[in-house]
Design a protein around this motif. Sequence first.
Motif, PDB file in Angstrom:
ATOM      1  N   PRO A   1       0.824  -1.206   0.000  1.00 47.62           N
ATOM      2  CA  PRO A   1       0.000   0.000   0.000  1.00 47.62           C
ATOM      3  C   PRO A   1       0.861   1.259   0.000  1.00 47.62           C
ATOM      4  N   HIS A   2       0.431   2.253  -0.733  1.00 45.75           N
ATOM      5  CA  HIS A   2       1.199   3.491  -0.895  1.00 45.75           C
ATOM      6  C   HIS A   2       1.389   4.173   0.455  1.00 45.75           C
ATOM      7  N   GLN A   3       2.628   4.575   0.731  1.00 46.46           N
ATOM      8  CA  GLN A   3       2.944   5.193   2.020  1.00 46.46           C
ATOM      9  C   GLN A   3       2.258   6.548   2.203  1.00 46.46           C
ATOM     10  N   ASP A   4       1.778   7.125   1.100  1.00 42.51           N
ATOM     11  CA  ASP A   4       1.151   8.445   1.173  1.00 42.51           C
ATOM     12  C   ASP A   4      -0.376   8.371   1.177  1.00 42.51           C
ATOM     13  N   LEU A   5      -0.920   7.150   1.212  1.00 42.80           N
ATOM     14  CA  LEU A   5      -2.366   6.994   1.084  1.00 42.80           C
ATOM     15  C   LEU A   5      -3.125   7.702   2.204  1.00 42.80           C
ATOM     16  N   ALA A   6      -2.747   7.447   3.450  1.00 38.91           N
ATOM     17  CA  ALA A   6      -3.470   8.034   4.583  1.00 38.91           C
ATOM     18  C   ALA A   6      -3.445   9.559   4.524  1.00 38.91           C
ATOM     19  N   ARG A   7      -2.318  10.135   4.108  1.00 42.13           N
ATOM     20  CA  ARG A   7      -2.231  11.588   4.017  1.00 42.13           C
ATOM     21  C   ARG A   7      -3.143  12.117   2.925  1.00 42.13           C
ATOM     22  N   ARG A   8      -3.201  11.404   1.805  1.00 40.25           N
ATOM     23  CA  ARG A   8      -4.065  11.837   0.710  1.00 40.25           C
ATOM     24  C   ARG A   8      -5.533  11.810   1.148  1.00 40.25           C
ATOM     25  N   VAL A   9      -5.918  10.760   1.860  1.00 40.28           N
ATOM     26  CA  VAL A   9      -7.300  10.645   2.317  1.00 40.28           C
ATOM     27  C   VAL A   9      -7.611  11.749   3.324  1.00 40.28           C
ATOM     28  N   SER A  10      -6.691  11.995   4.240  1.00 38.71           N
ATOM     29  CA  SER A  10      -6.896  13.061   5.227  1.00 38.71           C
ATOM     30  C   SER A  10      -7.050  14.410   4.545  1.00 38.71           C
ATOM     31  N   ARG A  11      -6.270  14.632   3.506  1.00 42.57           N
ATOM     32  CA  ARG A  11      -6.357  15.895   2.775  1.00 42.57           C
ATOM     33  C   ARG A  11      -7.709  16.028   2.081  1.00 42.57           C
ATOM     34  N   ALA A  12      -8.206  14.926   1.521  1.00 43.07           N
ATOM     35  CA  ALA A  12      -9.508  14.955   0.856  1.00 43.07           C
ATOM     36  C   ALA A  12     -10.624  15.257   1.849  1.00 43.07           C
ATOM     37  N   LEU A  13     -10.504  14.752   3.066  1.00 42.76           N
ATOM     38  CA  LEU A  13     -11.498  15.021   4.101  1.00 42.76           C
ATOM     39  C   LEU A  13     -11.445  16.469   4.570  1.00 42.76           C
ATOM     40  N   ALA A  14     -10.245  17.007   4.651  1.00 42.53           N
ATOM     41  CA  ALA A  14     -10.072  18.374   5.175  1.00 42.53           C
ATOM     42  C   ALA A  14     -10.362  19.453   4.137  1.00 42.53           C
ATOM     43  N   HIS A  15     -10.205  19.110   2.857  1.00 45.82           N
ATOM     44  CA  HIS A  15     -10.351  20.116   1.799  1.00 45.82           C
ATOM     45  C   HIS A  15     -11.290  19.587   0.708  1.00 45.82           C
ATOM     46  N   PRO A  16     -12.603  19.777   0.878  1.00 46.76           N
ATOM     47  CA  PRO A  16     -13.567  19.304  -0.122  1.00 46.76           C
ATOM     48  C   PRO A  16     -13.252  19.853  -1.510  1.00 46.76           C
ATOM     49  N   LEU A  17     -13.495  19.030  -2.506  1.00 43.88           N
ATOM     50  CA  LEU A  17     -13.214  19.393  -3.895  1.00 43.88           C
ATOM     51  C   LEU A  17     -14.113  20.542  -4.340  1.00 43.88           C
ATOM     52  N   ARG A  18     -13.527  21.547  -4.963  1.00 46.82           N
ATOM     53  CA  ARG A  18     -14.290  22.714  -5.400  1.00 46.82           C
ATOM     54  C   ARG A  18     -14.129  22.984  -6.898  1.00 46.82           C
ATOM     55  N   LYS A  19     -13.651  22.010  -7.636  1.00 53.13           N
ATOM     56  CA  LYS A  19     -13.486  22.166  -9.080  1.00 53.13           C
ATOM     57  C   LYS A  19     -14.836  22.468  -9.729  1.00 53.13           C
ATOM     58  N   PRO A  20     -14.880  23.444 -10.652  1.00 54.17           N
ATOM     59  CA  PRO A  20     -16.146  23.739 -11.327  1.00 54.17           C
ATOM     60  C   PRO A  20     -16.692  22.525 -12.070  1.00 54.17           C
ATOM     61  N   ILE A  21     -18.016  22.400 -12.084  1.00 53.32           N
ATOM     62  CA  ILE A  21     -18.682  21.298 -12.780  1.00 53.32           C
ATOM     63  C   ILE A  21     -18.679  21.566 -14.276  1.00 53.32           C
ATOM     64  N   ALA A  22     -18.296  20.561 -15.056  1.00 51.35           N
ATOM     65  CA  ALA A  22     -18.297  20.711 -16.515  1.00 51.35           C
ATOM     66  C   ALA A  22     -19.734  20.871 -17.026  1.00 51.35           C
ATOM     67  N   GLU A  23     -19.922  21.740 -18.015  1.00 52.96           N
ATOM     68  CA  GLU A  23     -21.263  22.023 -18.527  1.00 52.96           C
ATOM     69  C   GLU A  23     -21.942  20.775 -19.085  1.00 52.96           C
ATOM     70  N   HIS A  24     -21.188  19.932 -19.813  1.00 55.51           N
ATOM     71  CA  HIS A  24     -21.826  18.764 -20.413  1.00 55.51           C
ATOM     72  C   HIS A  24     -22.298  17.787 -19.336  1.00 55.51           C
ATOM     73  N   THR A  25     -21.552  17.702 -18.229  1.00 55.97           N
ATOM     74  CA  THR A  25     -21.978  16.826 -17.144  1.00 55.97           C
ATOM     75  C   THR A  25     -23.201  17.395 -16.445  1.00 55.97           C
ATOM     76  N   GLN A  26     -23.219  18.709 -16.226  1.00 53.12           N
ATOM     77  CA  GLN A  26     -24.380  19.363 -15.624  1.00 53.12           C
ATOM     78  C   GLN A  26     -25.636  19.099 -16.456  1.00 53.12           C
ATOM     79  N   TYR A  27     -25.516  19.241 -17.754  1.00 56.29           N
ATOM     80  CA  TYR A  27     -26.655  19.048 -18.650  1.00 56.29           C
ATOM     81  C   TYR A  27     -27.109  17.589 -18.643  1.00 56.29           C
ATOM     82  N   ASN A  28     -26.170  16.666 -18.788  1.00 62.70           N
ATOM     83  CA  ASN A  28     -26.531  15.252 -18.858  1.00 62.70           C
ATOM     84  C   ASN A  28     -27.032  14.724 -17.513  1.00 62.70           C
ATOM     85  N   PHE A  29     -26.513  15.289 -16.426  1.00 62.19           N
ATOM     86  CA  PHE A  29     -27.031  14.886 -15.115  1.00 62.19           C
ATOM     87  C   PHE A  29     -28.489  15.310 -14.975  1.00 62.19           C
TER      88      PHE A  29
END
Length: 221
Positions: free
Chosen positions: A15-43
């Motif tokens: 298992p990757h030695q950085d896995l736990a840190r990556r998961v902790s970072r994902a929990l602490a910093h929610p993803l804020r990337k803009p939603i793609a227009e085609h995905t918004q429409y198709n959703f």
Amino acid sequence: MQHNSRPVISNQPGPHQDLARRVSRALAHPLRKPIAEHTQYNFALAAEWLAGRQTPLVLDSGCGVGISTRQLAAQFPAHAVIGVDRSEDRLGRDHGKLPENALLVRADLVDFWRLAYQAGWAPEHHFLLYPNPYPKAAHLKMRWHGHAVLPTLLALGGHLELRSNWSLYVEEFALAVAQVTGKQSAVTEIAPKDDYLTPFEAKYARSGQALWRLCVELERI
């Protein structure tokens, strides 16, 4: 598809030695990337289709050419089955008429999961079948369990099933699930007998590779 697939080769011994840190970072910093227009429409189209059915939901995330979606629609005839893939080419290939209870959607999964969560979707079953393993250690953040969207993926809840021909991917995913939810996943080796869910599953099995399945019951958060 020829049956001469090679096993996954990685420069990771475990298992990757950085896995736990990556998961902790994902929990602490929610993803804020803009939603793609085609995905918004198709959703929005998918949400309208689902709302007209009033039946439990099955998500087939990363459905490829849609064979798995068709198989799952047959397995779950009383459910609405939505297959999602980012490739218009894969989704457009002719594999016969879709069952009445199935829908194929072109969308970026990172965006689609966030929209599904925001809309209150709660799939009864959620399948991740043979995701790209990105086996190089440097590519951990491209695996679903190393990606910032992981908490949203798990927050959708339901019976989550992941399948892979790389045991380390499944092991890492189980560690990430435990870190986020506190739940232990059931991991088993499987040997399908011609009832393959995807073309990749058939190719890997007929090439003599071991196939692994992770199952975990998640609560909708």
